[in-house]
Design a protein around this motif. Structure first.
Motif, PDB file in Angstrom:
ATOM      1  N   PHE A 146       9.520  44.667  19.193  1.00  0.00           N
ATOM      2  CA  PHE A 146      10.910  45.044  18.910  1.00  0.00           C
ATOM      3  C   PHE A 146      11.272  46.323  19.661  1.00  0.00           C
ATOM      4  O   PHE A 146      12.361  46.429  20.230  1.00  0.00           O
ATOM      5  N   ALA A 147      10.371  47.289  19.663  1.00  0.00           N
ATOM      6  CA  ALA A 147      10.627  48.542  20.376  1.00  0.00           C
ATOM      7  C   ALA A 147      10.822  48.294  21.866  1.00  0.00           C
ATOM      8  O   ALA A 147      11.772  48.803  22.482  1.00  0.00           O
ATOM      9  N   GLU A 148       9.938  47.494  22.461  1.00  0.00           N
ATOM     10  CA  GLU A 148      10.048  47.223  23.899  1.00  0.00           C
ATOM     11  C   GLU A 148      11.302  46.417  24.209  1.00  0.00           C
ATOM     12  O   GLU A 148      12.014  46.714  25.177  1.00  0.00           O
ATOM     13  N   THR A 154       8.761  55.092  20.877  1.00  0.00           N
ATOM     14  CA  THR A 154       7.663  54.896  19.931  1.00  0.00           C
ATOM     15  C   THR A 154       6.818  56.155  19.863  1.00  0.00           C
ATOM     16  O   THR A 154       6.520  56.762  20.898  1.00  0.00           O
ATOM     17  N   ALA A 155       6.447  56.561  18.652  1.00  0.00           N
ATOM     18  CA  ALA A 155       5.587  57.730  18.455  1.00  0.00           C
ATOM     19  C   ALA A 155       4.146  57.317  18.753  1.00  0.00           C
ATOM     20  O   ALA A 155       3.470  56.740  17.914  1.00  0.00           O
ATOM     21  N   ILE A 191      10.265  54.402  16.403  1.00  0.00           N
ATOM     22  CA  ILE A 191       9.231  53.604  15.755  1.00  0.00           C
ATOM     23  C   ILE A 191       7.936  54.407  15.675  1.00  0.00           C
ATOM     24  O   ILE A 191       7.501  54.996  16.662  1.00  0.00           O
ATOM     25  N   MET A 192       7.307  54.405  14.510  1.00  0.00           N
ATOM     26  CA  MET A 192       5.979  54.979  14.334  1.00  0.00           C
ATOM     27  C   MET A 192       5.134  53.941  13.615  1.00  0.00           C
ATOM     28  O   MET A 192       5.480  53.515  12.508  1.00  0.00           O
ATOM     29  N   CYS A 193       4.003  53.518  14.239  1.00  0.00           N
ATOM     30  CA  CYS A 193       3.241  52.434  13.618  1.00  0.00           C
ATOM     31  C   CYS A 193       1.751  52.466  13.936  1.00  0.00           C
ATOM     32  O   CYS A 193       1.033  51.546  13.543  1.00  0.00           O
ATOM     33  N   ASN A 194       1.251  53.486  14.632  1.00  0.00           N
ATOM     34  CA  ASN A 194      -0.179  53.566  14.898  1.00  0.00           C
ATOM     35  C   ASN A 194      -0.932  54.123  13.695  1.00  0.00           C
ATOM     36  O   ASN A 194      -0.337  54.761  12.822  1.00  0.00           O
ATOM     37  N   LEU A 456       2.817  50.563  26.567  1.00  0.00           N
ATOM     38  CA  LEU A 456       4.014  51.281  26.108  1.00  0.00           C
ATOM     39  C   LEU A 456       3.945  52.759  26.492  1.00  0.00           C
ATOM     40  O   LEU A 456       4.964  53.374  26.838  1.00  0.00           O
ATOM     41  N   TYR A 457       2.745  53.321  26.423  1.00  0.00           N
ATOM     42  CA  TYR A 457       2.559  54.729  26.788  1.00  0.00           C
ATOM     43  C   TYR A 457       2.955  54.946  28.250  1.00  0.00           C
ATOM     44  O   TYR A 457       3.669  55.907  28.583  1.00  0.00           O
TER      45      TYR A 457
END
Length: 483
Positions: A146-148, A154-155, A191-194, A456-457
């Motif tokens: 979704f973020a991409e 993204t955090a 978004i934060m999910c790690n 993503l990074y």
């Protein structure tokens, strides 16, 4: 003109959208803000049925009073003679009558119509607390996609890290780019999910005020079994033991609380991920206070054993499309590495992880209470079926084999999952000859979390050195080096 074909009751439900809902309310002289709890909505159902000349709750002969048929180019309406002629002079009233024909024998369905999902743009500020061994890698993939797909930030872990400081309590400085905000104010992300150990004040430094918080839990018996297999080589309490049964027979003998963070994986691991003391006594007052704390902060807690039902509710809360939450299972083990526990072990695991057991019981009840209140059994079954049908469709489109494969059989190194402990983590091969757009969609759905995070990074911080993934460099597919 071809003969009109009756539209089924189930198909008729599909035509009920927000515009029709607004029209029904307007005809009743009831503004949306005046809508009350179920008793008020039940009265509205009765009033609509009264307008149609059909008694609510009566069987087939009265539901047959109304039917909607579709021709090839026109819509044909039928009514029974019993209804008063004066009630059909206006088209809006006719619409009401037609809808009632579908709804008046199903009060639960009308309640869903009048209290349908909230309208508005999709939620884009989201914090997912990624607990360990709970199907959270699959949820992470959903959020990454979704973020991409929506060009959201993204955090992500700073530098060469692959987690946000775990197992230490989270600090904002663990996020790449967090210090690039205005002086004294860290940068915010969507978004934060790690993986991280929850620490609300620090999370709030990098997430907006309107962030939606959610997490996921799993039955602690299954979660502990998975942790034992996955972390067997790295957790002191598990080293040298042949099985989880052996550990649970005398857990205090093998578990040294003084080792602190190193042994967190071996007891009340989900409680620990929430930022609490995993060695605390399960006293009633303490447990109730912590459960209330989680309730206040997290708008939703998913349950791994009811994953599809959880996603249906999550999708409604986030106002997302079905394709936004459709998934393939990621980071799952082969059945040969799932242990069959001794008969006495499950109860021993519940006692040993008493805090996790209370946590799981509470939010399992909460999930089902919300599903009943917001959807009801019929709507829930329909939405779960819709999600699974789309999943099957995409599996047929994307995957070379419908079932996940052993990593040694995965041909693309970028799609090989990381291996840990004695676990045999499975992955996927994609079909050959996919067009570019389909290939991108399918690759996103099967990319393991470490590779996806690294990609993503690089997209988000192109000026930074890319993440180095050791187990992909000069390693065979069975490599088990910890990233």
């Amino acid at each position: 003109m071809t003969e009109a074909q009756p539209l089924s009751y189930q198909e008729g439900r599909g035509v009920l959208d927000s515009d029709i809902r607004a029209g029904l309310l307007a005809l009743l002289g009831t503004p949306p803000e005046a809508m009350g709890p179920p008793p008020r909505q039940t009265w509205l159902m009765w009033r609509l049925c009264q307008l149609a000349g059909v008694s609510p709750g009566r069987p087939e002969e009265e539901r047959a009073a109304l039917s909607l048929s579709w021709g090839s180019s026109v819509q044909v309406f039928h009514r029974v003679p019993e209804a008063e002629e004066g009630s059909f002079w206006a088209l809006p009233v006719l619409v009401v009558v037609l809808l009632v024909g579908f709804l008046c024998t199903d009060t639960g369905l009308l309640t869903l119509l009048l209290s349908g999902p909230a309208e508005g743009p999709p939620v884009t500020n989201i914090m997912f607390l990624k607990t360990h061994k709970t199907a959270s890698s699959t949820v992470l993939n959903i959020l990454y996609r979704f973020a991409e797909g929506h060009n959201l930030t993204t955090a992500l872990p700073a530098g060469s890290r692959f987690h946000l400081g775990y197992p230490w309590l989270f600090l904002a400085r663990y996020v790449e780019g967090a210090q690039q905000g205005s002086p004294g104010a860290p940068r915010h992300f969507n978004i934060m999910c790690n993986h991280l150990r929850f620490n609300l004040p620090e999370v709030q430094k990098v997430m907006p005020n309107n962030t939606f918080y959610f997490s996921i839990l799993r039955n602690p018996v299954a979660q502990l079994e998975s942790s034992f297999v996955y972390y067997k080589d790295s957790v002191p309490a598990f080293r040298g033991l042949r099985s989880l049964d052996e550990f649970l027979a005398e857990p205090q003998r093998h578990y040294d609380a003084s080792l602190g963070l190193r042994n967190a994986y071996a007891r009340n691991h989900m409680w620990f991920d929430l930022g609490f003391d995993n060695n605390a006594a399960a006293e009633e007052g303490y447990v109730r206070a912590r459960l209330a704390e989680v309730e206040r902060r997290f708008q939703l807690v998913l349950i791994a054993e009811h994953f599809d039902e959880s996603l249906v509710l999550l999708r409604r809360r986030l106002r997302w499309r079905v394709d936004d939450v459709v998934y393939f299972r990621l980071n799952a083990r082969s059945q040969r590495t799932v242990a069959r526990l001794a008969p006495e072990s499950p109860e021993r695991a519940k006692r040993w992880c008493a805090l996790d057991w209370r946590l799981y019981q509470h939010f399992n009840r909460t999930l089902w209470a919300r599903l009943r209140a917001e959807l009801g059994p019929r709507r829930l079954r329909a939405e779960v079926a819709q999600l699974r049908a789309r999943q099957r469709e995409l599996a047929g489109l994307c995957l070379q084999d419908p079932a996940p494969e052993n990593s040694t059989r995965i041909t693309d190194p970028e799609l090989r999952p990381y291996q840990s402990g004695a676990a045999d983590i499975l992955g996927y091969n994609l079909r050959q000859g996919l067009d570019n757009a389909t290939l991108r969609l399918c690759q996103r759905m099967v990319t393991p979390e470490i590779q996806y995070m690294a990609r993503l990074y690089s997209l988000q911080f192109p000026e930074k050195p890319p993440k180095n993934i050791p187990f992909l460099e000069n390693k065979g597919p069975g490599a088990r080096e910890r990233p």
